[in-house]
Design a protein around this motif. Sequence first.
Motif, mmCIF file in Angstrom:
data_model
loop_
_atom_site.group_PDB
_atom_site.id
_atom_site.type_symbol
_atom_site.label_atom_id
_atom_site.label_comp_id
_atom_site.label_asym_id
_atom_site.label_seq_id
_atom_site.Cartn_x
_atom_site.Cartn_y
_atom_site.Cartn_z
ATOM 1 N N LYS A 1 0.814 -1.225 0.000
ATOM 2 C CA LYS A 1 0.000 0.000 0.000
ATOM 3 C C LYS A 1 0.846 1.272 0.000
ATOM 4 O O LYS A 1 0.453 2.299 0.554
ATOM 5 N N ASN A 2 2.014 1.188 -0.631
ATOM 6 C CA ASN A 2 2.865 2.374 -0.780
ATOM 7 C C ASN A 2 2.480 3.194 -2.013
ATOM 8 O O ASN A 2 2.826 4.365 -2.108
ATOM 9 N N ILE A 3 1.787 2.547 -2.959
ATOM 10 C CA ILE A 3 1.224 3.280 -4.106
ATOM 11 C C ILE A 3 -0.203 2.801 -4.321
ATOM 12 O O ILE A 3 -0.563 1.670 -3.955
ATOM 13 N N SER A 4 -1.025 3.663 -4.914
ATOM 14 C CA SER A 4 -2.430 3.310 -5.148
ATOM 15 C C SER A 4 -2.565 2.384 -6.356
ATOM 16 O O SER A 4 -1.632 2.238 -7.156
ATOM 17 N N ARG A 5 -3.744 1.779 -6.474
ATOM 18 C CA ARG A 5 -4.010 0.902 -7.627
ATOM 19 C C ARG A 5 -3.895 1.677 -8.940
ATOM 20 O O ARG A 5 -3.378 1.177 -9.933
ATOM 21 N N GLU A 6 -4.415 2.930 -8.926
ATOM 22 C CA GLU A 6 -4.377 3.769 -10.138
ATOM 23 C C GLU A 6 -2.930 4.061 -10.549
ATOM 24 O O GLU A 6 -2.586 3.979 -11.737
#
Length: 396
Positions: free
Chosen positions: A359-364
């Motif tokens: 969860k360090n970057i979003s899915r988008e």
Amino acid sequence: MKQQCKYGKRATSCRASRLNRADNGSRFNANDRNVGNANNGLLEIVQSAETSIKMRRDLWQELCGYENLFLAFRKARRHKTLKPYVLNFEKSLKENLLSLRTELFLHSYKPEPLKTFIIRDPKTRKISKSEFKDRVVHHALCNIIEPIFEKLFVYDSYANRKGKGTIKALKRFDYFKRKASKNNTGNCFVLKCDIKHYFQTVNHEILLNIIRQKIKDKKIIWLINTILQNHKIGGGRDGIGMPLGNLTSQFFANVYLNELDYFVKHELKAKYYIRYVDDFVILDKDYKNLEKYKEAINKFLTGYLKIELHPSKSKIIKLDKGLNLLGFRVFYYHKLLRKANKRKFERQFKEKLELYKNKNISREDFAQSLQGWLGYAMWANTYKLRNKVIKQISKH
């Protein structure tokens, strides 16, 4: 003694307006005594010349204008808006731009020393990074002079130009291979060349002489020279080389090798020629023609531009054997991703996937980071690989 840039002059004259004939529409009588109409014609020519002088651009004033510097700042910060050095510059944006403007006007502008680092992807390269303030100046310069030179560049130069790029170059290669081989009914050979240590060996004086053919403003030339002199490659070789990573280096690389483009197209009259930075190819059905081209090109490069072909990377290849081009392995009927590029992507994909899982970057952001690669890979036979990547994304 200054070296003359024969192909730069040709490029200029080829595009110059044909203004050497004045037609005032007057009708002279049999005795050629229509003096009034002749004087009117002379007056029109004089007025036209005066208008032309008034409309002549002051490139230096345009470059140093606040609007141009602001546009340059916006371009320099693109995709870097949250970087600390950008935010710091933006805090006092107007003051920083006005200060930069004053430095340029007073010729007191001096670039900061370049920061260098090594990357391996997979080739080892030494990259030089300019301070953000200097990057703004690079954009300001290119905003003014790039449109002037863009008109001179040949169609088949594909690097660092609007509307060009690797995919357009590949499409053009596909078109050329069909033409050269007559739809694969005959032989097709490719002369694939690479210039040895290109960026490290560009001669500043030759480059400036080429630029002077189109840019007469001495202040612009001073700024270009200031930027060039900020790069030192060591060994006491002043006046040689450009840093990898600078916007200006990418642009000057095209200006310098535009001389080669004109030589190949107009002197050698090679039909099927494509260049991407310092890599270029010529296609032909005749192996001996390509041998002659290779010899003539190396003679031109060493004698005129003081650079040379890479001896082991410049060779003639039969197309059905496969050709390494712009990250692909190209054959007549299909393309494959080069193994090194595939390994690099798989490594980066794993890194991005871990960041997303934690969860360090979003899915988008994760999906967006892969879109560019998927768009690039689709031009090769990579259906299974792309499906595998998409399935892995869908699982998480």
